[in-house]
Motif scaffolding. Structure first.
Motif, mmCIF file in Angstrom:
data_model
loop_
_atom_site.group_PDB
_atom_site.id
_atom_site.type_symbol
_atom_site.label_atom_id
_atom_site.label_comp_id
_atom_site.label_asym_id
_atom_site.label_seq_id
_atom_site.Cartn_x
_atom_site.Cartn_y
_atom_site.Cartn_z
ATOM 1 N N ALA A 80 -44.805 33.740 2.451
ATOM 2 C CA ALA A 80 -44.536 32.138 2.148
ATOM 3 C C ALA A 80 -42.998 32.268 1.870
ATOM 4 O O ALA A 80 -42.736 31.463 1.217
ATOM 5 C CB ALA A 80 -45.569 31.756 1.269
ATOM 6 N N GLY A 81 -42.142 32.857 2.586
ATOM 7 C CA GLY A 81 -40.620 32.563 2.200
ATOM 8 C C GLY A 81 -40.241 32.941 1.210
ATOM 9 O O GLY A 81 -39.199 32.590 0.655
ATOM 10 N N GLY A 82 -40.956 33.784 0.468
ATOM 11 C CA GLY A 82 -40.765 34.297 -1.061
ATOM 12 C C GLY A 82 -41.571 33.758 -1.915
ATOM 13 O O GLY A 82 -41.415 34.267 -3.221
ATOM 14 N N SER A 83 -42.292 32.659 -1.820
ATOM 15 C CA SER A 83 -42.751 31.864 -2.670
ATOM 16 C C SER A 83 -44.055 32.915 -3.414
ATOM 17 O O SER A 83 -44.496 32.808 -4.310
ATOM 18 C CB SER A 83 -43.823 30.783 -2.058
ATOM 19 N N VAL A 84 -44.684 33.692 -2.540
ATOM 20 C CA VAL A 84 -45.850 34.451 -2.902
ATOM 21 C C VAL A 84 -45.293 35.455 -4.258
ATOM 22 O O VAL A 84 -46.047 35.741 -5.215
ATOM 23 C CB VAL A 84 -46.450 35.461 -1.890
ATOM 24 N N GLY A 85 -44.243 36.178 -3.844
ATOM 25 C CA GLY A 85 -43.592 37.219 -5.056
ATOM 26 C C GLY A 85 -43.043 36.309 -6.144
ATOM 27 O O GLY A 85 -43.438 36.886 -7.583
ATOM 28 N N LEU A 86 -42.731 35.117 -5.980
ATOM 29 C CA LEU A 86 -42.130 34.353 -7.306
ATOM 30 C C LEU A 86 -43.374 33.803 -7.952
ATOM 31 O O LEU A 86 -43.249 33.733 -9.190
ATOM 32 C CB LEU A 86 -41.104 33.034 -6.728
ATOM 33 N N ASP A 87 -44.409 33.671 -7.268
ATOM 34 C CA ASP A 87 -45.666 33.083 -8.005
ATOM 35 C C ASP A 87 -46.151 34.050 -8.826
ATOM 36 O O ASP A 87 -46.480 33.852 -10.209
ATOM 37 C CB ASP A 87 -46.942 32.641 -7.148
ATOM 38 N N MET A 110 -37.660 25.637 -0.319
ATOM 39 C CA MET A 110 -39.014 25.471 -0.141
ATOM 40 C C MET A 110 -39.858 24.288 -1.033
ATOM 41 O O MET A 110 -40.828 23.771 -0.442
ATOM 42 C CB MET A 110 -39.524 26.947 -0.695
ATOM 43 N N PRO A 111 -39.467 24.102 -2.299
ATOM 44 C CA PRO A 111 -40.089 22.934 -2.794
ATOM 45 C C PRO A 111 -39.788 21.649 -2.349
ATOM 46 O O PRO A 111 -40.720 20.670 -2.454
ATOM 47 C CB PRO A 111 -39.651 23.045 -4.221
ATOM 48 N N LEU A 112 -38.930 21.531 -1.466
ATOM 49 C CA LEU A 112 -38.721 20.280 -0.702
ATOM 50 C C LEU A 112 -39.416 20.047 0.548
ATOM 51 O O LEU A 112 -39.444 19.086 1.250
ATOM 52 C CB LEU A 112 -37.027 20.059 -0.403
ATOM 53 N N ILE A 113 -39.907 21.339 1.012
ATOM 54 C CA ILE A 113 -40.682 21.298 2.223
ATOM 55 C C ILE A 113 -42.262 21.482 1.938
ATOM 56 O O ILE A 113 -42.955 20.737 2.698
ATOM 57 C CB ILE A 113 -40.206 22.362 3.232
#
Length: 333
Positions: A80-87, A110-113
């Protein structure tokens, strides 16, 4: 007079309390630093193995292990464009034993999309900027043109036929594609991957026509051998290794002329003393002659500002992306 004396006593008492509280914080910080780290550190890389961020994380992990006296273990958690690791990072204990290396786009684009499982404004502490990386737009063996102008011409002639791969939705490569589509009025099919490594393998076998990727030594080797064709770069100026390849700004696509900023993040509420120590150690490592040479060879640039400088860059990028999104939200599919 009595009232004045009471106010003076209250002011002195408040000052004493502030001083005492500050002393307590200093004592707690000293105690924490004496006991930290207590176990190996986990360094989450939010992209797959083989990409520029993964290589940088591994280059930092070994000397950082020596500096801290504890192993630093690299853990790739792409998606998810880096979101998985940051979560995963956002849910980790804020004790200084879990960090993440990521581009700033999962916080600023990502949070804007799309909805993210973390609050990009509150879930993390920027520890240290690490590097800026130019973006390459390259043609694969499936691309029949020779220039960026040919890319645009083909996209206009056959709407939707040209396929452009990126390392994921809401990555910097996706932003470049969206701005090119918006400004040129073309229809180009987006092929999102889970990171830079997998998309490069498919690029070499011609699974799509165009790829936006971060500059790295491997990509430059494929360009030099003719397996990939460099069409444009996203950078403040031309890349030294590709002197004949224009920037996107030179080609008239100023809003698409972006590079990637990578850095280290910790969970929110990580003690300030730990963040300061980590920032100091990373900055020392980024001054290492061998590491800087490795960065230069891949045409990346070390970021050696303060944590506050890094946070300001993130805020600036968020504002810039909001402005771009207001002009062309529909291009980010």
């Amino acid at each position: 007079m009595a009232a004045l004396r009471r106010r003076a006593v209250l002011r002195l008492g408040a000052a004493a309390w502030v001083g005492f509280a500050g002393l307590q914080q200093a004592v707690r910080a000293q105690g924490l630093m004496a006991n930290w780290p207590q176990r190996p550190l986990r360094l989450i890389v939010v992209y797959p193995p083989g990409g520029v961020s993964d290589l940088m994380a591994r280059a930092l992990a070994e000397p950082l292990s020596h500096a801290l006296g504890m192993p630093v273990l690299v853990d790739n958690r792409p998606g998810a464009g880096g979101s998985v690791g940051l979560d995963i990072l956002a849910r980790s204990a804020p004790d200084g034993h879990t960090l993440a290396l990521s581009a700033i786009s999962p916080l600023t684009l990502m949070p804007l999309i799309a909805r993210t499982p973390y609050d990009p404004m509150r879930a993390f502490v920027p520890v240290a900027g690490v590097m800026r990386t130019p973006v390459l737009v390259v043609g694969t063996p499936a691309f029949t043109g020779r220039s960026f102008g040919d890319l645009i011409a083909q996209a206009r002639a056959q709407p939707g036929a040209l396929r452009w791969a990126t390392s994921g939705v809401a990555t910097i490569g996706h932003l470049v594609l969206a701005q090119v589509r918006l400004q040129s009025g073309t229809v180009i099919t987006h092929i999102p991957y889970q990171g830079g490594g997998p998309q490069l393998n498919d690029a070499l076998s011609g699974q799509f026509e165009v790829l936006s990727t971060n500059v790295a030594a491997q990509q430059l080797q494929y360009i030099a051998s003719g397996r990939l064709r460099a069409l444009a770069v996203g950078a403040p100026r031309r890349v030294e290794a590709l002197p004949t390849v224009p920037t996107l700004a030179e080609l008239g696509f100023e809003s698409a002329n972006r590079d990637s900023l990578f850095g280290l993040f910790a969970p929110a509420r990580t003690p300030g003393a730990v963040v300061q120590r980590l920032h100091a150690e990373i900055n020392v490592l980024l001054q290492d002659a061998m590491l800087r040479q490795r960065l230069r060879e891949a045409y990346n640039m070390a970021f050696t500002g303060s944590s506050e400088d890094f946070a300001r860059e993130i805020a600036l990028d968020r504002r810039r992306n909001r402005a771009l999104m207001a002009k062309g939200r529909s291009q980010f599919d």
